[in-house]
Design an enzyme around this catalytic site. Structure first.
Site, PDB file in Angstrom:
ATOM      1  N   LYS A  24      31.322   3.527  11.569  1.00 50.13           N
ATOM      2  CA  LYS A  24      30.809   2.853  10.364  1.00 50.13           C
ATOM      3  C   LYS A  24      29.631   3.635   9.766  1.00 50.13           C
ATOM      4  CE  LYS A  24      33.634  -0.778  10.448  1.00 50.13           C
ATOM      5  NZ  LYS A  24      34.663  -0.996   9.407  1.00 50.13           N
ATOM      6  N   SER A  41      32.240  -1.646   5.615  1.00 53.66           N
ATOM      7  CA  SER A  41      31.452  -1.123   6.721  1.00 53.66           C
ATOM      8  C   SER A  41      31.083  -2.309   7.587  1.00 53.66           C
ATOM      9  CB  SER A  41      30.224  -0.390   6.184  1.00 53.66           C
ATOM     10  OG  SER A  41      29.398   0.073   7.224  1.00 53.66           O
ATOM     11  N   TYR A  85      32.032   2.018  17.653  1.00 54.08           N
ATOM     12  CA  TYR A  85      32.186   1.228  16.422  1.00 54.08           C
ATOM     13  C   TYR A  85      31.127   1.650  15.398  1.00 54.08           C
ATOM     14  CZ  TYR A  85      32.736  -2.877  13.389  1.00 54.08           C
ATOM     15  OH  TYR A  85      32.943  -3.710  12.309  1.00 54.08           O
TER      16      TYR A  85
END
Ligand code: NDP
Length: 280
Positions: A155, A137, A151
């Site tokens: 994650k 992650s 992004y």
């Protein structure tokens, strides 16, 4: 391959963390199926460790190919002890600047690909009652900053999936380790970085993030080799953590974020609690 060596499957092994984790596992005497879109980038490791490493071609967004590779590795090696879902790339742009295609592509890479590989390795791990799934992650999987909506969304999704997964497979003897690096010196802000087209109104909020991601290249504080050493040993700890932040920047940022979340929750607690249906 000895009876004590573990079998790893690592994605995105051509550079950065993937390569460093591969090297750490090889140094420990383990066997690694190191996957990359360009497996020839691993030729030097295949030459130096011919009995321990196999380089295989895998684009993790091709989930059918991932499942076929897992089946092939299990047939030939008998097991996969550690899956490292590492492949990834950077993406910078405001939420409005990020196209639907960019968003979906990143979810394929950071979420659907890793989920498919986890599903593929789990039957074998369940049968043996052991194994570990390492999910790369990010600090950005805990804290979202302007310019990183896509992004961080991918994650955060991986983190939620992994938290539930850990609770499901822990009792079956399988560890899930979510790794949350801060800024490490890899190729993340290099050629694969996607920059969404700019909208001028976002320069005051996202402009500094765009500059940071370019300026940090080559001066990131984190050492991928030291991260890899921590990642290699964490699944063997008496109590493997669900989340392992790496780097002082990650630790400081997550602690500050937790404090802010707790303060906001306490501030609004009376409103939050006072929402039940009236008795009677
Ligand atoms: P690198 O760019 O050095 O490595 C990324 C790897 O992912 C490369 O091997 C790249 O392969 C591979 N990759 C990209 N797309 C695909 C794909 N579709 N299929 C298979 N492989 C692919 O960056 P990092 O080592 O930093 O990144 C590894 C992970 O660490 C990522 O998940 C990233 O989000 C995470 N991370 C990194 C941080 C950092 O500061 N470096 C911080 C927090 C998290 P190719 O050579 O073919 O492009």
């Amino acid at each position: 391959m000895t009876s004590t060596s573990r079998v790893w499957l690592v994605t995105g092994a051509s550079s950065g963390f993937g390569r460093a984790i591969t090297e750490a596992a090889l140094a420990a005497g383990d066997v690694v199926v190191a996957t990359a879109r360009r497996p020839e980038t691993l030729d030097d490791l295949v030459t130096s460790h011919p009995d321990q490493i196999e380089a295989a071609r895998l684009d993790v967004t091709d989930t059918a190919a991932g499942a076929a590779l897992v089946a092939d590795v299990q047939a030939r090696y008998g097991r996969i002890d550690v899956l490292v879902n590492n492949a990834g790339r950077g993406q910078v742009g405001a939420a409005e600047e990020t196209t639907d295609g960019e968003l979906r592509d990143l979810f394929e890479l950071h979420f659907f690909g890793p989920a498919a590989l986890a599903r593929a390795v789990l039957p074998g791990m369940r049968a043996r009652g052991s194994g570990a799934i390492v999910q790369m992650s990010s600090f950005g999987g805990r804290v979202a900053l302007p310019g990183f909506s896509a992004y961080c969304a991918t994650k955060f999704a991986l983190e939620g999936y992994s938290e539930a997964l850990a609770a499901e497979v822990g009792p079956l003897g399988i560890a899930v380790l979510v790794v949350e690096p801060g800024s490490f010196r890899t190729e993340l802000s290099g050629a694969n970085l996607v920059r969404s087209a700019r909208i001028d109104d976002y320069t005051p909020t996202v402009g500094s993030t765009r500059e940071m991601i370019t300026g940090i290249r080559g001066v990131e504080p984190g050492d991928p080799a030291r991260a890899a050493a921590a990642i290699r040993t964490a699944p063997d700890a008496d109590t493997t953590p669900l989340r392992l932040p790496l780097g002082a920047d990650a630790v400081d940022g997550i602690l500050a974020h937790l404090d802010a979340v707790r303060t906001e929750l306490r501030t609004w607690e009376p409103v939050s609690r006072d929402t039940a249906l009236a008795a009677g």
